[in-house]
Design an enzyme around this catalytic site. Structure first.
Site, PDB file in Angstrom:
ATOM      1  N   LYS A  76       0.796  -1.107  -0.001  1.00 43.39           N
ATOM      2  CA  LYS A  76      -0.204  -0.099   0.032  1.00 43.39           C
ATOM      3  C   LYS A  76       0.795   1.242  -0.035  1.00 43.39           C
ATOM      4  O   LYS A  76       1.960   1.265   0.519  1.00 43.39           O
ATOM      5  CB  LYS A  76      -0.861  -0.019   1.222  1.00 43.39           C
ATOM      6  CG  LYS A  76      -2.035   1.048   1.428  1.00 43.39           C
ATOM      7  CD  LYS A  76      -2.798   0.714   2.512  1.00 43.39           C
ATOM      8  CE  LYS A  76      -3.701   1.926   2.843  1.00 43.39           C
ATOM      9  NZ  LYS A  76      -4.886   1.431   4.077  1.00 43.39           N
ATOM     10  N   SER A 151      -9.654   1.684   3.011  1.00 39.49           N
ATOM     11  CA  SER A 151      -8.616   2.362   2.141  1.00 39.49           C
ATOM     12  C   SER A 151      -7.825   1.748   1.518  1.00 39.49           C
ATOM     13  O   SER A 151      -7.057   1.983   0.473  1.00 39.49           O
ATOM     14  CB  SER A 151      -7.924   3.486   3.077  1.00 39.49           C
ATOM     15  OG  SER A 151      -6.900   2.861   3.918  1.00 39.49           O
ATOM     16  N   SER A 175      -9.581  -0.880   7.033  1.00 39.54           N
ATOM     17  CA  SER A 175      -9.285  -0.523   5.796  1.00 39.54           C
ATOM     18  C   SER A 175      -8.614  -1.837   5.184  1.00 39.54           C
ATOM     19  O   SER A 175      -8.402  -2.034   3.762  1.00 39.54           O
ATOM     20  CB  SER A 175      -8.308   0.637   5.749  1.00 39.54           C
ATOM     21  OG  SER A 175      -8.905   1.473   5.437  1.00 39.54           O
TER      22      SER A 175
HETATM   23  N1  GLN Z   1     -13.337   3.895   6.824  1.00 42.46           N
HETATM   24  C1  GLN Z   1     -12.586   4.165   7.743  1.00 42.46           C
HETATM   25  C2  GLN Z   1     -11.958   5.547   7.875  1.00 42.46           C
HETATM   26  O1  GLN Z   1     -12.374   6.262   6.781  1.00 42.46           O
HETATM   27  C3  GLN Z   1     -11.183   3.096   7.962  1.00 42.46           C
HETATM   28  C4  GLN Z   1     -10.092   3.672   7.417  1.00 42.46           C
HETATM   29  C5  GLN Z   1      -8.884   2.946   7.592  1.00 42.46           C
HETATM   30  O2  GLN Z   1      -8.998   1.761   8.464  1.00 42.46           O
HETATM   31  N2  GLN Z   1      -7.683   3.314   7.243  1.00 42.46           N
HETATM   32  O3  GLN Z   1     -11.320   5.945   8.677  1.00 42.46           O
END
Ligand code: GLN
Length: 476
Positions: A76, A151, A175
Site C-alpha cells: 500500500k 482504504s 481498511s
Molecule cells: N473507513 C475508515 C475511515 O475512513 C477506515 C479507514 C482505515 O482503516 N484506514 O476512517
C-alpha cells in the site's frame, strides 16, 4: 471463490523447474498492464522486479532462498520503502522518496519476497471506498462501476485481479477487511501491537496496524509470521513470542462462537448479507459448534467514538506536513505563515481537511472533555465488553460490511453515510483485537460478500486456523 495456489505450491514448482521466477514476474507485469484501468497500482517497480527475480531464482536453485522466495507482493502506498517514492495517495507527498524502509518491508525483503509496486489507497488511508485518492478511484474487478472499498483498495483489487499474489494493507478502522470483503479476498487485521508501525505513514497511531491481503489462509499466516514481532523502532509492540502460524493451521474441537444480535438487526443491513451470516451461523451449528447470541449494547456508539478519536489523532499526526519538512510546498507562498497555509490548503484533499478540522475541534479547549475524553471512555467500554465476550467464546462472528461494494460516486457527497458503512469493522479497531474478513461467495448481482471473525488478543493462530476450517466447510 477461485482460490489461487498458495506460495508453498509455487515454491515447489519453482524448485522443480516447472516454473521460472522471471517468467512468473513477466506474467504479473503483463497482467498489471492489461488491467491498468482498475487503477490499482500507483507505481510498478518493473526493472527492479525483473532483476530481483533473476537473483532469487538463483537462490532457489542453490537452496539458499528465504521463506518468501517466489512471493510477488504489492505494498500500500503508505508503507515506506527506502529509495522508492511513497505518497499516501496525497498531492502533499507526491514526489516524496522514502529515506528508510518500514520494518515490515525490511522483513519481507529479508525473506526474499519481491515487492512489485505500490498500491493505490485513500488519501492518508482516510476513506472506505478508495475515492479520496489523489490518483482517482480503484475499480472493483468484479464490476468496474463499483468501488474497491478502502482504504486499501488497490491492495485488495491487485490480489482479486491476480496482479500480484498478495499485498500489504493497513487497517485503522477496517481498511484491510472492508476492501477484502468487497473484492472476495482474505484480509487480516492483526492485534494492535503485533506488527511494527515503523515506516507506516501514520493516520491514527493508537489504531493503525499492517496486515496481509491474500487469496489463501496459508499465505496470510506466512506473511504475518514474517512481519510480526518486536521491533526496536516501535515501542507499542508486544514482546509476546510470535507463533509459527503456518504450522498451526489445523483447528480441532468444538468452538464457542458469539454473534451480536444488534449487528443482524442493524438499520441498513443488506438482506443478502444478513442471509449469508445466518447461513454461516446455521452451518457452524450443524457442525457441532455452539453459536449463540450475546448482546452488544454499544453498536450505536462505535462510529462516533471511532471517528472522534481517529480524527483527533490524525489532526496531530498530519501537523508535520507544513510545506517545510516534507513534500509539497506551495509556489504561491510569500512568507512562513502563507507557506503553511497555502501548502496545506493546496496539498490536502477535502476528506483529509475535513478530518483535520474536526480533529482539531474535538481536541480544542472547551470541547475536549465533551468529545475526546468522552470518546476515550466509550472506547474503554467497548474494549472491555469485547474482551469479556471473548473470555467466554473463542470468536465473534459478524458481517464485514452492511452492504456489498457500492457504485463509484454513490456516497461521495455524503461523508456521514460513508462513515456508517464502517459499522462492523471499527469495533475490533477500537478494542485492538484481531479480525479477519473471509470471502463467502457472491451475491445475486455477482458482487463478493465477506464475513468477519474477531478473535482474542494475540489469538491470530487460532483465528487463522479456524478461518481455514470455515472456508473449507463453507466450500469457498
Ligand atoms: N473507513 C475508515 C475511515 O475512513 C477506515 C479507514 C482505515 O482503516 N484506514 O476512517
Amino acid at each position: 471463490m477461485e482460490l489461487a495456489p498458495a506460495l508453498n505450491t509455487i515454491q515447489s514448482q519453482l524448485k522443480e523447474g516447472q516454473l521460472h521466477l522471471p517468467k512468473l514476474v513477466a506474467h504479473y507485469l503483463q497482467r498489471i498492464k492489461s488491467h491498468a484501468h482498475l487503477n490499482a497500482f500507483v507505481e510498478v517497480f518493473e526493472e527492479e522486479t525483473k532483476q530481483k527475480s533473476l537473483e532469487i531464482q538463483a537462490k532457489i536453485s542453490n537452496g539458499t532462498a528465504g521463506k518468501l522466495a517466489g512471493m510477488i507482493i504489492g505494498i500500500k502506498d503508505n508503507i515506506c520503502y527506502r529509495n522508492h517514492r511513497v505518497s499516501a495517495a496525497s498531492k502533499i507527498l507526491e514526489n516524496y522518496t522514502s529515506v528508510y524502509s518500514a520494518t515490515v518491508v525490511e522483513r519481507l525483503l529479508a525473506e526474499d519476497a519481491i515487492i512489485i509496486g505500490r498500491l493505490n489507497c485513500d488519501e492518508f488511508a482516510m476513506g472506505g471506498s478508495n475515492e479520496t485518492s489523489y490518483y482517482g478511484p480503484v475499480r472493483n474487478f468484479a464490476d468496474s462501476d463499483h468501488v474497491s472499498g478502502g482504504s486499501s483498495g488497490g491492495s485488495a483489487v491487485a490480489v482479486q485481479a491476480g496482479l500480484c499474489m498478495a499485498a500489504l494493507g493497513t487497517d485503522t478502522g477496517g481498511s484491510i477487511r472492508q476492501p477484502a470483503a468487497f473484492c472476495g479476498v482474505i484480509g487480516l487485521k492483526p492485534t494492535y501491537g503485533r506488527v511494527s508501525r515503523h515506516g507506516i505513514i501514520a493516520f491514527a497511531s493508537s489504531f493503525d496496524q499492517v496486515g496481509p491481503i491474500t487469496r489463501s489462509i496459508e499465505d496470510a499466516a506466512l506473511i504475518l509470521e514474517v512481519i510480526a514481532g518486536t521491533d526496536q523502532y516501535d515501542s507499542t509492540l508486544s514482546t509476546a513470542a510470535v507463533p509459527s502460524y503456518t504450522q498451526q493451521l489445523k483447528t480441532s474441537g468444538k468452538k464457542r462462537i458469539a454473534y451480536l444480535p444488534e449487528t443482524l438487526s442493524a438499520e441498513g443491513l443488506d438482506t443478502e448479507i444478513k442471509a449469508v451470516t445466518e447461513n454461516a451461523i446455521q452451518k457452524l451449528r450443524d457442525e457441532g459448534h455452539v453459536v449463540e447470541p450475546v448482546s452488544f449494547p454499544y453498536l450505536d456508539y462505535v462510529i462516533p467514538a471511532y471517528y472522534i478519536l481517529t480524527m483527533a489523532e490524525a489532526s496531530s499526526n498530519l501537523a508535520r506536513y507544513d510545506g517545510v519538512h516534507y513534500g509539497y510546498r506551495s509556489p504561491n507562498a510569500t512568507d512562513l505563515e502563507s507557506t503553511y497555509k497555502k501548502s496545506r490548503s493546496e496539498g490536502f484533499g477535502p476528506e483529509v481537511k475535513r478530518r483535520i478540522m474536526l480533529g482539531s475541534f474535538v481536541l480544542s479547549a472547551g470541547y475536549y472533555d465533551a468529545y475526546y475524553a468522552k470518546a476515550q471512555k466509550v472506547r474503554r467500554l467497548i474494549s472491555e465488553k469485547l474482551d469479556y465476550i471473548l473470555q467466554n467464546h473463542d470468536f465473534i462472528l459478524m458481517p464485514t460490511t452492511p452492504a456489498p461494494a457500492f457504485k463509484i460516486g454513490e456516497k461521495l457527497d455524503d461523508p456521514v453515510t460513508m462513515y456508517l458503512a464502517d459499522i462492523f469493522t471499527v469495533q475490533a479497531s477500537l478494542a485492538g483485537i484481531p479480525a479477519i474478513s473471509l470471502p463467502v461467495g457472491n451475491n445475486s448481482k455477482n458482487l463478493p460478500v465477506g464475513l468477519q471473525f474477531l478473535g482474542k488478543r494475540f489469538g491470530e493462530a487460532e483465528l487463522l486456523a479456524f478461518s481455514n476450517y470455515f472456508l473449507n466447510i463453507s466450500g469457498t
